[in-house]
Scaffold this active site. Sequence first.
Site, mmCIF file in Angstrom:
data_model
loop_
_atom_site.group_PDB
_atom_site.id
_atom_site.type_symbol
_atom_site.label_atom_id
_atom_site.label_comp_id
_atom_site.label_asym_id
_atom_site.label_seq_id
_atom_site.Cartn_x
_atom_site.Cartn_y
_atom_site.Cartn_z
ATOM 1 N N HIS A 208 41.678 53.051 79.062
ATOM 2 C CA HIS A 208 43.229 52.933 79.009
ATOM 3 C C HIS A 208 43.054 53.144 80.719
ATOM 4 O O HIS A 208 43.004 53.980 81.103
ATOM 5 C CB HIS A 208 43.863 53.125 78.224
ATOM 6 C CG HIS A 208 43.893 54.697 77.851
ATOM 7 N ND1 HIS A 208 45.087 55.174 78.047
ATOM 8 C CD2 HIS A 208 43.134 55.497 76.953
ATOM 9 C CE1 HIS A 208 44.967 56.884 77.837
ATOM 10 N NE2 HIS A 208 43.598 57.039 76.935
ATOM 11 N N ASP B 23 46.869 53.365 81.544
ATOM 12 C CA ASP B 23 47.838 54.601 81.484
ATOM 13 C C ASP B 23 47.521 55.793 81.132
ATOM 14 O O ASP B 23 46.889 56.903 80.633
ATOM 15 C CB ASP B 23 49.283 54.385 80.699
ATOM 16 C CG ASP B 23 48.296 54.558 78.894
ATOM 17 O OD1 ASP B 23 47.005 53.958 78.809
ATOM 18 O OD2 ASP B 23 49.708 54.677 78.290
ATOM 19 N N ASP C 233 42.297 61.745 80.817
ATOM 20 C CA ASP C 233 42.917 61.075 78.979
ATOM 21 C C ASP C 233 42.762 59.469 80.536
ATOM 22 O O ASP C 233 44.353 59.831 80.586
ATOM 23 C CB ASP C 233 43.566 61.695 78.496
ATOM 24 C CG ASP C 233 43.669 60.921 77.247
ATOM 25 O OD1 ASP C 233 43.619 58.945 77.069
ATOM 26 O OD2 ASP C 233 44.571 61.560 76.553
ATOM 27 N N GLU D 128 47.955 53.023 76.069
ATOM 28 C CA GLU D 128 47.110 52.963 75.076
ATOM 29 C C GLU D 128 48.250 53.530 74.425
ATOM 30 O O GLU D 128 48.356 54.573 73.395
ATOM 31 C CB GLU D 128 45.946 53.261 75.490
ATOM 32 C CG GLU D 128 44.970 53.907 74.665
ATOM 33 C CD GLU D 128 45.316 55.205 74.048
ATOM 34 O OE1 GLU D 128 44.968 56.059 72.901
ATOM 35 O OE2 GLU D 128 45.867 55.915 74.605
ATOM 36 N N GLU D 129 49.249 55.331 75.377
ATOM 37 C CA GLU D 129 49.786 56.267 74.941
ATOM 38 C C GLU D 129 50.530 56.091 74.768
ATOM 39 O O GLU D 129 51.622 56.758 74.143
ATOM 40 C CB GLU D 129 49.365 57.562 76.382
ATOM 41 C CG GLU D 129 48.442 57.483 76.976
ATOM 42 C CD GLU D 129 47.863 58.566 76.149
ATOM 43 O OE1 GLU D 129 48.213 58.955 74.701
ATOM 44 O OE2 GLU D 129 46.427 58.831 76.590
ATOM 45 N N ASP E 192 37.325 57.808 75.013
ATOM 46 C CA ASP E 192 38.545 57.656 75.100
ATOM 47 C C ASP E 192 38.149 59.284 74.662
ATOM 48 O O ASP E 192 39.392 60.100 73.895
ATOM 49 C CB ASP E 192 39.356 56.773 74.243
ATOM 50 C CG ASP E 192 40.865 57.556 74.930
ATOM 51 O OD1 ASP E 192 41.075 58.033 75.737
ATOM 52 O OD2 ASP E 192 41.589 56.324 73.938
ATOM 53 N N HIS F 94 46.606 65.508 78.174
ATOM 54 C CA HIS F 94 47.955 65.473 78.098
ATOM 55 C C HIS F 94 48.664 66.678 78.773
ATOM 56 O O HIS F 94 49.834 66.928 77.950
ATOM 57 C CB HIS F 94 48.729 64.660 76.558
ATOM 58 C CG HIS F 94 48.631 63.776 76.265
ATOM 59 N ND1 HIS F 94 48.735 63.351 75.182
ATOM 60 C CD2 HIS F 94 47.125 63.063 76.275
ATOM 61 C CE1 HIS F 94 48.128 62.137 74.442
ATOM 62 N NE2 HIS F 94 47.580 61.932 75.375
HETATM 63 ZN ZN ZN Z 1 43.339 58.572 75.175
#
Ligand code: ZN
Length: 421
Positions: free
Chosen positions: A92, A94, A153, A187-188, A210, A392
Amino acid sequence: MQNQIKEIPDTHLSALVVPRFLNYVRYWTESDHHIEATPSSPGQWDLARALVTELRGLGLSAVDLTDHCYVIARLPPSAGCESRPAVGFLAHLDTAADVSGKDVKAQLVHHYDGEKITLSGGLVLDPVTDTGLAAQKGKAIIHTDGTTLLGADDKAGIAEIMGALEWLLAHPEITHGPVEIIFSPDEETGKGLPEFPLGQIKSLACYTLDGGPVGELEVECFNAWEIKAAFKGRSIHPGYARGIMANAITMAASFAQMLPRSESPEATDGYYGYYNALEIKGTADECSLTLYIRDFEKTGIERRLKALDSFARAVEAQFPGGKVVLESKAQYYNMKEKIDARPEVLAILQKAAANLGIDSYLKPIRGGTDGSRLTELGIPTPNIFTGGRNWHSRIEWAAVSDMVMACRLVIELIRLWGEAS
Ligand SMILES: [Zn+2]
């Protein structure tokens, strides 16, 4: 017979993966779950367009960018392998909104000395508490400068897929079937592949890149629901409020207090599900609370939905005149059942890992991936490690040797699918 993919020098693959990764993390692609449109942020277009240019530069002619920012590229099959099953790889575009992903200044450490790493703002990467980091002593790692997340990520996943593609294009002697590459937006946000161009995808199976440390493979994820609780109070001049006012803020706070702390993200791990209050806003007149519930079992979700309903009724009983309205919707489902129905998809993945000497293991994802949604749409999609850690967060980092291994695994998987019928 020697496995040729296992013998590719690490330095060769890291040269294909690391510079790409350091480039991709410079794009500001933080997504925003408040925005209904897909993609939810303009920076995702910038990275998508750069990837389209790069894919075409590698010599791929079938590269599309959809109206909703999905990059789809096709690696044509080798001569004689046209009828092999198509396989897809996803990552992904984002990054999560938990921490800023703007102006990421990734720090590449070629030989990590095994000591504490101090980042700006006094943050510390500590090998004593982070045993994964301790294991990287003497190897290369990439970390943040402490002001942003890193974006491994999932830009590590993108870089690993791109590296594998470049290697395969330079080595036509490795024959393979049709391969599809999909880089997806948002995705997030937990929206679950909104606007996904399913009709354009021919793959019988896909894999998301991922995941976490080397060896980690995932075929099981949470069932995920989002609940919006609307609290309608009864407002009146506070001087005359006795016995009349119902304060929506107090109602929302009372509701949040009822969420069992033993079933919060910070109190659970493994197969335990949770309630997670995500956002609260409003006034004494009207207040809204967004929360997520997660569980590996559908019965666990049903139980929590019922509990939330009873909490809402309890709040109404406590605040006469006030109203609580719950709106719930499914975000994604546990993919295990549907992946179990197509055992070859995991079997090939595990064989590819074994061929490369990777000690692979299955782990439940305490979250979801685009693969959860894709599996639900009918394409079984396990998740593969990327080498990223502490996602994150400002202390996110990535192990270069794991990134190299993920790239190698993609190449080997593509080779093995080329032998499948
Ligand atoms: Zn991810």
